[in-house]
Structures are given as C-alpha cells and as structure tokens.
Scaffold this motif. Structure first.
Motif, short mmCIF file in Angstrom:
data_model
loop_
_atom_site.label_atom_id
_atom_site.label_comp_id
_atom_site.label_asym_id
_atom_site.label_seq_id
_atom_site.Cartn_x
_atom_site.Cartn_y
_atom_site.Cartn_z
N VAL A 40 -4.65 11.58 -7.25
CA VAL A 40 -3.63 10.54 -7.09
C VAL A 40 -4.22 9.32 -6.39
CG1 VAL A 40 -1.48 9.95 -5.90
CG2 VAL A 40 -1.64 12.09 -7.17
N VAL A 41 -5.04 9.51 -5.37
CA VAL A 41 -5.64 8.38 -4.66
C VAL A 41 -6.51 7.56 -5.61
CG1 VAL A 41 -7.38 7.78 -2.93
CG2 VAL A 41 -5.54 9.35 -2.35
N ASN A 42 -7.27 8.22 -6.47
CA ASN A 42 -8.13 7.49 -7.40
C ASN A 42 -7.33 6.78 -8.47
OD1 ASN A 42 -11.29 7.90 -7.10
ND2 ASN A 42 -10.30 9.77 -6.37
N ILE A 74 3.92 12.63 -8.28
CA ILE A 74 3.69 12.29 -6.89
C ILE A 74 3.51 10.79 -6.81
CG2 ILE A 74 2.25 12.68 -4.86
CD1 ILE A 74 1.38 15.34 -6.13
N GLY A 75 4.45 10.10 -6.17
CA GLY A 75 4.39 8.64 -6.14
C GLY A 75 4.55 8.05 -7.52
N ASP A 76 5.28 8.74 -8.39
CA ASP A 76 5.47 8.30 -9.77
C ASP A 76 4.18 8.31 -10.58
OD1 ASP A 76 7.61 7.89 -11.41
OD2 ASP A 76 7.60 5.71 -11.29
N ILE A 77 3.19 9.05 -10.09
CA ILE A 77 1.96 9.34 -10.84
C ILE A 77 2.09 10.78 -11.33
CG2 ILE A 77 -0.53 9.65 -10.70
CD1 ILE A 77 0.13 6.76 -10.43
N VAL A 78 2.03 10.98 -12.65
CA VAL A 78 2.27 12.31 -13.22
C VAL A 78 0.94 12.97 -13.56
CG1 VAL A 78 3.37 13.61 -15.07
CG2 VAL A 78 4.52 11.60 -14.10
N LEU A 79 0.71 14.14 -12.96
CA LEU A 79 -0.46 14.96 -13.24
C LEU A 79 -0.02 16.15 -14.07
CD1 LEU A 79 -2.04 15.13 -9.66
CD2 LEU A 79 -2.48 13.43 -11.44
N ASP A 94 3.54 12.23 7.39
CA ASP A 94 2.10 12.10 7.50
C ASP A 94 1.44 11.36 6.34
OD1 ASP A 94 -0.17 13.12 9.30
OD2 ASP A 94 -0.88 13.66 7.30
N ARG A 95 1.85 11.58 5.10
CA ARG A 95 1.23 10.97 3.93
C ARG A 95 2.33 10.34 3.08
NH1 ARG A 95 -2.68 12.57 6.45
NH2 ARG A 95 -4.59 13.52 5.64
N VAL A 96 2.24 9.02 2.88
CA VAL A 96 3.27 8.28 2.15
C VAL A 96 2.59 7.35 1.14
CG1 VAL A 96 5.16 6.62 2.34
CG2 VAL A 96 4.83 8.35 4.13
N ILE A 97 3.14 7.31 -0.06
CA ILE A 97 2.65 6.40 -1.09
C ILE A 97 3.57 5.19 -1.14
CG2 ILE A 97 2.40 6.09 -3.59
CD1 ILE A 97 1.45 9.03 -3.69
N VAL A 98 2.97 4.00 -1.25
CA VAL A 98 3.73 2.76 -1.40
C VAL A 98 3.28 2.07 -2.68
CG1 VAL A 98 4.27 0.49 -0.43
CG2 VAL A 98 4.07 2.48 1.09
N ARG A 99 4.25 1.71 -3.53
CA ARG A 99 3.96 1.02 -4.79
C ARG A 99 4.94 -0.14 -4.96
NH1 ARG A 99 3.29 4.91 -9.79
NH2 ARG A 99 2.19 3.02 -10.50
N GLN A 100 4.52 -1.13 -5.74
CA GLN A 100 5.38 -2.27 -6.03
C GLN A 100 5.90 -2.15 -7.45
OE1 GLN A 100 3.49 -6.12 -5.81
NE2 GLN A 100 5.43 -7.18 -5.44
N SER A 101 7.19 -2.36 -7.62
CA SER A 101 7.81 -2.30 -8.95
C SER A 101 9.09 -3.12 -8.93
CB SER A 101 8.13 -0.85 -9.34
OG SER A 101 8.77 -0.79 -10.59
N GLY A 102 9.29 -3.93 -9.96
CA GLY A 102 10.50 -4.73 -10.06
C GLY A 102 10.69 -5.70 -8.92
N GLY A 113 -5.12 -0.44 -8.85
CA GLY A 113 -4.11 -1.47 -8.74
C GLY A 113 -2.68 -0.97 -8.79
N ARG A 114 -2.48 0.34 -8.60
CA ARG A 114 -1.14 0.91 -8.73
C ARG A 114 -0.42 1.07 -7.39
NH1 ARG A 114 -1.62 5.76 -13.22
NH2 ARG A 114 -2.80 4.60 -14.81
N GLY A 115 -1.15 1.14 -6.31
CA GLY A 115 -0.50 1.36 -5.02
C GLY A 115 -1.48 1.89 -4.01
N VAL A 116 -0.93 2.37 -2.87
CA VAL A 116 -1.78 2.87 -1.78
C VAL A 116 -1.16 4.14 -1.19
CG1 VAL A 116 -2.74 0.63 -1.14
CG2 VAL A 116 -0.60 1.41 -0.08
N LEU A 117 -2.02 4.97 -0.64
CA LEU A 117 -1.60 6.12 0.16
C LEU A 117 -1.83 5.77 1.61
CD1 LEU A 117 -0.75 9.14 0.43
CD2 LEU A 117 -3.20 9.69 0.32
N LEU A 118 -0.78 5.89 2.43
CA LEU A 118 -0.86 5.51 3.84
C LEU A 118 -0.70 6.73 4.74
CD1 LEU A 118 1.39 2.32 3.78
CD2 LEU A 118 -1.10 2.42 3.70
N HIS A 119 -1.44 6.73 5.85
CA HIS A 119 -1.27 7.75 6.89
C HIS A 119 -0.08 7.31 7.73
CE1 HIS A 119 -3.47 10.45 10.05
NE2 HIS A 119 -2.47 11.07 9.45
N SER A 120 1.11 7.78 7.34
CA SER A 120 2.32 7.18 7.89
C SER A 120 3.48 8.16 7.82
CB SER A 120 2.66 5.92 7.07
OG SER A 120 3.93 5.41 7.42
#
Length: 204
Positions: free
Chosen positions: A125-127, A8-13, A177-185, A132-139
């Motif tokens: 995922v939020v934690n 989820i958002g390139d975070i693997v659980l 409703d719920r979107v993750i934004v991360r920076q890479s490259g 410093g990996r990204g944010v979850l937005l209400h979007s």
C-alpha cells in the motif's frame, strides 16, 4: 483460483490462492471487499521456483527488506531475527500492479494460512500510495461528527492516550497509529488501517 480482496485507504489488494483453506484474520475481515483491484498478488505455498538475489533497496534491519531482481522489486519477509532464508517472498512488477507471493507454511498443523503475511500489505500500500495517490502517516485520527482531526507523533508521544480520551468522549477513532490521507473531489480524506492500532473501516 480464489480471490481475497482488501481495501485499505481505498487501495484494493487482491490475493489469489489455489488453496481453499486461506482466510483473513481480524482485523482484516473488516477491510474485505469485492471490486476492481489496484494490485493482484498470485499466491503460492512453498519457496520461489528459483533463488532470488539482488541489490538491496531498503532494509528494515528487522523483519523485512526489499531488493531488486531482474529489474523487479522483491520483498523478503523473515520469521525471526536470524534472517537466514526468508519465509515469504513477493516478486512484484515494477509498478506494484501485480506480483507473485511465495509463502512457506511453517506449521503443517495450521488450519489457515493467514493472509496477508505481515507486513506485506503495508509495504504494498505504501508503494502504491507513493505514486501520487496519498500518504501513510504515523498518526491518530478521529471522526468528530464528520470532521477529521489528526494527531501526529512518534512512538510514545501519546497517540494511543489521545485516541482513548476521544473514544471515552464518544468520538469515533479511525486508528491510533497508522492513518492514510488521500485527496479526492477537492477534499482530503483520512482512512483507518488494520495496522498496529484500533482499526476501523470508515473514512472521513
């Protein structure tokens, strides 16, 4: 030990079970992956081996709260508003890289224990993003020919309507409703999630 993994958002659980009757329900199946995990959760059916208590770090005032017990964050999930005994308890390492999940199976006739129990995966995922990996937005987020557009707003602001209009125009909706934004490259990437909205697996 059977491992069920979500990205989820390139975070693997990775949820690890000894039982073989565990399965992901939709829309989680769209997020199932095989790969190195960011967090490993060892899952057990039943209550924790000892009572868990501690100072409250956060309380949603609804279905979950987070406490600290012996220096470790503890996530307590409640099945109803009475909030007597939690039906699910996750005892995590301080960095959220591993932990133990205890799930009471309240329905003995259930064929599958649906994993992950709501809203544990979102909390994890939020934690992990908060490091410093990204944010979850209400979007709402759409993929317009490889270009991402986000529409942020409170509940009732029109995100779902916006998503429907874009979808009717043939544009792919990542989530309403719920979107993750991360920076890479050197670029920012938006990811759909399985939470609340019309979830898709793709990023842009």
């Amino acid at each position: 030990m059977i491992s069920h993994q979500l990205s989820i958002g390139d975070i693997v659980l990775s949820f690890q079970w000894n039982e073989d009757d565990i399965a992901f329900a939709e829309p989680y199946r769209r997020f199932a992956v095989i790969g190195p995990p960011d967090s490993v959760i060892r899952c057990h059916l039943g209550a924790p081996p000892a009572p868990v208590s501690g100072a409250t770090l956060f309380d949603s005032d609804q279905v979950w709260r987070m406490a600290v017990h012996n220096g470790r964050p503890v996530i307590l999930l409640y099945a109803d508003a009475a909030r007597s005994d939690p039906d699910t308890v996750a005892i995590m390492q301080p960095d959220f890289g591993a932990g133990d999940l205890y799930v009471r199976r309240t329905d003995p006739a259930a064929e599958h224990a649906i994993v992950p129990p709501y809203p544990l995966d979102e909390i994890l995922v939020v934690n992990l993003l908060a490091k410093g990996r990204g944010v979850l937005l209400h979007s709402c987020a759409v993929d317009d020919d490889g270009h991402g557009t986000l529409f942020l707003g409170e509940s009732g602001a029109g995100k779902s309507t916006t998503a429907r209009l874009w979808s009717e125009a043939g544009v792919r909706v990542l989530n309403d409703d719920r979107v993750i934004v991360r920076q890479s490259g050197g670029r920012f990437w938006a990811y759909g999630t399985p939470w609340h909205g019309d979830a898709l697996t793709v990023s842009l």
